[in-house]
Each structure stands twice: as C-alpha cells, then as structure tokens.
Design an enzyme around this catalytic site. Structure first.
Site, PDB file in Angstrom:
ATOM      1  N   CYS A 243       0.795  -1.202   0.091  1.00 26.18           N
ATOM      2  CA  CYS A 243       0.037  -0.005  -0.080  1.00 26.18           C
ATOM      3  C   CYS A 243       1.047   1.243   0.016  1.00 26.18           C
ATOM      4  O   CYS A 243       0.616   2.249  -0.559  1.00 26.18           O
ATOM      5  CB  CYS A 243      -0.757  -0.043   1.186  1.00 26.18           C
ATOM      6  SG  CYS A 243      -1.878   1.540   1.478  1.00 26.18           S
ATOM      7  N   GLU A 316      -5.473  -3.884  -3.353  1.00 25.30           N
ATOM      8  CA  GLU A 316      -5.582  -2.609  -3.865  1.00 25.30           C
ATOM      9  C   GLU A 316      -6.198  -2.291  -5.077  1.00 25.30           C
ATOM     10  O   GLU A 316      -6.799  -1.302  -5.311  1.00 25.30           O
ATOM     11  CB  GLU A 316      -3.921  -2.077  -3.867  1.00 25.30           C
ATOM     12  CG  GLU A 316      -3.252  -1.816  -2.449  1.00 25.30           C
ATOM     13  CD  GLU A 316      -3.820  -0.752  -1.937  1.00 25.30           C
ATOM     14  OE1 GLU A 316      -4.363   0.128  -2.437  1.00 25.30           O
ATOM     15  OE2 GLU A 316      -3.412  -0.514  -0.755  1.00 25.30           O
TER      16      GLU A 316
END
Length: 645
Positions: A243, A316
């Site tokens: 991330c 994601e």
C-alpha cells in the site's frame, strides 16, 4: 526479415560454436537418437537465448532508460516503463521489499489504468466519487493504524518498535489530512458511511494477518515465543508495505502529469501529499523494516510474505476498481466502445508477442536438424561438412546484414530532422527499408539454410515458444469476449506461419487470423524456399488496409500493437497505434520524420480531459503520434480493464 531484430537473431545463431551448442541449446531442443519418428524432441524452456546473446532485450532496455531520462512529454517512458527499467537495474538486489515490488509491476500498471486513477489524474473525477473514496479510505486507514499497533506489539526489537510507532503516527496524520480534505471540499467528515465489500475484504485480510491468521500459511501462527512474534510482525509488514509503495508510485506518476503552475487541479493536494518526500520516506521506512524483520526467516516463510504482498496488491486494485464511477471514461476501451463500430485488434508477432525472434528459433531448428543428420550418418564427412557449412553461412549472413542494415537506415534518414510530421517523407524512407529487407530475404532463400526442417519440428517449436508475459492472456480474453466481437489479426514477417499458428493454437487461439510468410514443403520437409507474402512495411500496410476494407461495412475502430520499423505504417494509420517496448531503430527513424511518442497513460489522461469537456471522443490519434507501453498488462488494462485480468 525483421529489421535490426533479424540481425540479432542471426548473431545468436552464428555465435554458437560446436563446443557450446549442447549446453546452450538442449534447454530448448533435445536431440534424441532413439526417436522412432526421426523428429527433434522439443522441451519447454523459460530462458532461451536469455543470456548475453539477447541483444534484442539490450536494445529494449536501452530504449527504456534513454526515454525515462528525458522529459515527461512525448519522448518519455510511461510510469510502468520506469518500473521495468528499475527492475532491470536492480535485478541483483536481494532486498526483499524491492524484489517483491518489482515482481508486482503488472499490478501497479493495472492500478494506474483504473477509471478512478485516470479521472483523478485528469482532474475530471466527480466530487461525489472522490468523497466516497475518502470515506472508504478512512475505514482502511483506521485498520492500517491498528495493524501497525499489533505489529509493534510483536516486534522483538526496540529500534523496530520505534519505527513502527513513527509509521503509526504518520497514519494518524494522514487521517487528519482526510478530515481536512473533507472540510475543504464541503463534505461532512462525521457523516456515517459503511465499508463497501472491497474495503471490508482488504481490512479483514490486513487485521487477520496482523493477528497471526496468515493467508497462505499452513495454519494460524502461534504468537508465543519472541521468534514467532517477530515472524508475525514480518508477515504484517509484508501485507502493509504494498500500500505504501503503491501510493508513493501513483503520487509520483500523477505529479509528473500536473502542470506545476496549474493551481486549478481539484485534487492537487492529494497528489502533492502522496508524491511528497515525506510520504516517500515513510514508504522507504516500511520497506526497510520489512527487510530487517525478514532477515532471519526461512525460504518458506519468505514465500508466505511474498504471497501476502501479492494478495495485498490485488486487494489494492479491487479497492480502486470498486469506487463508483458514474461519469463516462476513456478506460477501459471495451466499456466505452460503441458496438455499432467494428473493433479490429492488429498485432505484430516477433518480439511484440514473443520473447525471442522466430528467425532465431528457426535457425536453431535448422542447425540441430543438420547436427542430428550428422550424428545419424556416423563418420560421413559430407554430413559433417554440411553442419559446419551451415554455421559459416549464418555467420556470413550476419556480417552482411550488419553492414548493410546500418547503411540502409542511415541513407533513409533526412539530412535535417523534421520539426513537423512528414508522412510522405517517411513512406519514401520505408521504400529503401523494404527493398533492403527483400534482398536480405532472397539471400536467406538462396543460401538454403532453411532446407530440411520438418514441419513437425516447427510445430513443436511453436508449441513451446515463449510469449511475452500477459500476451497470451490478453488475446484469450479478447477472443472469448463475445460482446466485444473483436476481429483479431497478426501481421508478421515471420518466415513460417506454421510456427505462429502452432504457438497460438497451443494457447487455445485457433480463431486468431495469421498473416505471414510460409515455408514450402515436400513431404512435410522444408525445401528452403519461402512463399513471400509479408516482407516489408509496405506489405504489412497493404494487408492491414485490405483487412479493414474487406471486413468493414460500416464504422470501425482499429488498434495496432507493434515494436519495430516494419510496423510503422500500420501504427500510424490505425486509430490507436501502440508501440510496446520499441527498438532504438524505430524511434530513431520515426523521430527524424516528426513522429512523437507519448506514454499511453499520459495520453489517456489527456483524452479524459477532452472527453469530459465534450459529448464524446474520437479515438483517431493526432497525426504522427504513437502511444508507448512497456508491458502487455498496460494494453490489457487499457482495452479490457481489471475485471478481465
């Protein structure tokens, strides 16, 4: 022929001495004397010609590096291309975090091409969509901070605890920034929102990992001993690092597209935050910590971390893809494509689809066929000489091609570099290239080097021909998408269409239309002559035009994917011309005639701005403009989107 790529493939073949033949080639072709059918047995290899002989890859790598060092305008490489260049430069870097990131460059490209990111970069994203994103990100960041807290409890090192504490404080600051965004844009930060399914899935994965319930492991990790705690901390960082690195990557890529003097971009603060040195420092701290915590882990445990890293990257993509987009977007092309238009997908084959040039493969089959004949003939001097002569012929062809190709290219260049796109001048230059390629092809036929290859061996070679990562999946998804109804055509200089058909048929792609040269056979054995149907840029373009005229009784949209000088006319005449990788010779020749190269992502961001300012968009690229990508993942994401990956 294939311009400079034929030169490279001949050099590969001619550089193989008899002493090095066996260890270098048996990874691809195994000669077996007890084969009752008399065929050369072929075995799959991951790395044919991947060592120092692979000058085609050196050429591509140099193109990437040269382009990334230039400005972020039309001559620069796309963000994903810079990821590839970084991966090559750090191939020997043993740092865990960097290695895992390099392996996920496909996922980073897919994320960049989501409708949300393209609209955000263009400044046209609807505010309600951005508000929803911020609300979902608040849910995620709360879990992110909690995961850091759990990792801090597990870390068995004071220095590591300090770093994790700092990172947790940075998340708290990020949450405050989100509140500030909300207030500045007129949103109520106190408004109740629920997590959507993608956010919940990501949060559950993150907190489960931080609690010792590791996906990919054999069983939940027991958090008892200091070593077990450290392992859980490492696993947690493995799930969190993607991330941080992805957001730093996106921030830098989007910042490069924003005019520094333009203060009107509505999402400038968001872009500035994630492209800042402070955020990069936090991402680097996270990676350094992952590296530190991974030092004492076994290979199996590192494998678990890699799976966690990859899973986080996929989550994601799902997170960005789940943001509700109600506005019209230029990506994916399949979503905005008008079914009243016929979609044509054209592609080159050698080094566009393949890792290695097909002429190199045919050369190896020919050499090994001669060697097998020599072995079967025992001490027959004539057979031995014929094998040695074959190598000498390849060496001679290579030397002559090397000398004449550079002369041809130099003579084709204008004395002064064109400032504006000069299509007619480029066409005249390509006539010289076409004549040269045809002469070179004639020499190959006259040499007889392709004589004696069996059709069966060619088909077996095709079945095991290594394709570029993501290429096969792209065509498989295009073909099975009945709603899209795309017409798919491969246009190739390859000497042998059977090699291409075998390669694609082995992937279940029998319906793809193949347009290439063909070898002549007698009793399934090559006579060494070629049925010439596609030898030059002009031949490719004529086939391209004829296909569109024959298949199109209304409006159409054409996409052409290529990588060499031979593809230039088709690339420029298609509605969307995409150069993958690109050779230095293509850029050198095309740029001298005013052709501009624009990274596909930045081109899409510009198109999205235009799209938002009008009722629709036309996909005919500006005259003399070609889009560039480094991977098939970019092409797949642009045309089909994430859902079909």
């Amino acid at each position: 022929m294939r311009g400079c790529f034929f030169l490279k493939s001949i050099r590969i073949a001619s550089s193989i001495s008899s002493s090095s033949l066996q260890p270098n080639l048996t990874r691809f072709i195994t000669i077996t004397n007890n084969n009752n059918n008399g065929f050369i047995d072929l075995v799959k290899t991951p790395d044919l010609f991947a060592r120092s002989h692979s000058s085609a890859h050196r050429d591509r790598r140099q193109t990437c590096l040269a382009s990334s060092s230039s400005s972020s305008s039309s001559s620069s490489c796309s963000g994903a291309m810079r990821v590839v260049a970084a991966a090559a430069a750090e191939a020997e870097d043993e740092r865990v975090a960097r290695r895992f990131w390099n392996k996920c460059r496909r996922e980073s490209a897919v994320t960049m091409y989501t409708p949300f990111v393209v609209c955000l970069a263009s400044g046209t994203l609807e505010m309600e969509t951005f508000r929803n994103y911020l609300a979902q990100d608040v849910h995620f960041l709360a879990a992110f901070a909690q995961a850091y807290e759990l990792a801090e409890e597990c870390a068995d090192d004071d220095d590591a605890k300090v770093v994790i504490c700092e990172l947790r404080k940075a998340v708290a600051m990020e949450l405050k920034m989100h509140d500030s965004f909300m207030k500045d844009w007129g949103f109520d930060p106190e408004a109740e929102t629920t997590s959507n399914s993608a956010t919940k899935k990501y949060v559950d994965f993150l907190l489960a990992t931080a609690s010792g319930k590791v996906e990919g492991g054999k069983a939940p990790v027991k958090i008892a001993t200091p070593f077990e705690k450290t392992k859980v901390a490492a696993y947690t960082l493995g799930a969190m690092t993607p991330c941080m690195r992805l957001y730093a990557f996106l921030g830098k890529e989007l910042q490069a597209l924003v005019d520094p003097d333009d203060i009107s971009h509505p999402f400038r603060r968001w872009i500035d935050n994630y492209s800042s040195d402070d955020f990069e420092a936090s991402a680097q701290k996270t990676e350094d910590l992952l590296d530190k915590l991974s030092v004492s882990l076994t290979g199996e445990e590192l494998g678990v971390i890699e799976k966690l890293y990859q899973q986080a990257m996929k989550l994601e993509i799902e997170f960005f893809s789940a943001q509700p987009i109600t506005q019209k977007t230029v990506v994916p092309l399949s979503r905005m494509h008008d079914n009243a238009q016929k979609l044509f997908i054209f592609s080159d084959f050698d080094l566009t689809c393949t890792v290695h040039d097909s002429s190199a493969i045919l050369a190896e089959v020919a050499i090994l066929t001669a060697q097998k004949v020599s072995q079967d003939s025992g001490d027959n001097l004539t057979s031995k000489r014929s094998s040695a002569d074959l190598r000498m012929i390849w060496d001679s062809l290579s030397k002559q091609y090397a000398e004449e190709y550079e002369q041809c290219l130099q003579s084709a260049l204008p004395s002064v570099k064109e400032e504006e796109f000069n299509y007619n001048g480029l066409c005249e230059a390509l006539v010289l290239v076409s004549d040269f390629e045809k002469r070179a092809n004639s020499r190959v036929v006259e040499s007889g080097v392709l004589k004696g290859i069996s059709l069966e061996d060619i088909k077996r070679a095709g079945e095991h021909l290594k394709l570029q990562d993501g290429c096969l999946g792209f065509f498989q998804n295009i073909v099975k998408n009945e709603k899209l109804g795309a017409n798919v055509h491969l246009l190739s200089y390859c000497w042998c269409g059977d090699l291409i058909r075998s390669s694609f048929s082995s992937g279940g792609l029998d319906t793809v239309n193949i347009h290439a040269n063909e070898l002549n056979y007698e009793d399934s054995i090559s006579t060494g002559t070629i049925v010439n149907m596609m030898e030059s840029p002009r031949d490719k373009f004529q086939a391209f035009e004829e296909i569109l005229k024959k298949k199109n009784d209304g409006s159409s949209l054409s996409v052409y994917i290529g990588d060499s000088v031979g593809d230039l006319l088709c690339l420029l005449e298609s509605d969307i011309g995409i150069v993958i990788g690109s050779s230095l010779s293509l850029r050198r020749l095309a740029s001298h005639f005013g052709v501009s190269f624009v990274p596909l992502f930045s081109g899409l961001v510009k198109r999205q701005k235009e799209f938002a300012a009008s009722d629709g968009t036309t996909w005919k690229a500006p005259s003399g403009v070609l889009y560039t990508v480094s991977t098939w993942a970019e092409i797949h994401s642009f045309i089909l989107g994430f859902e079909n990956h």
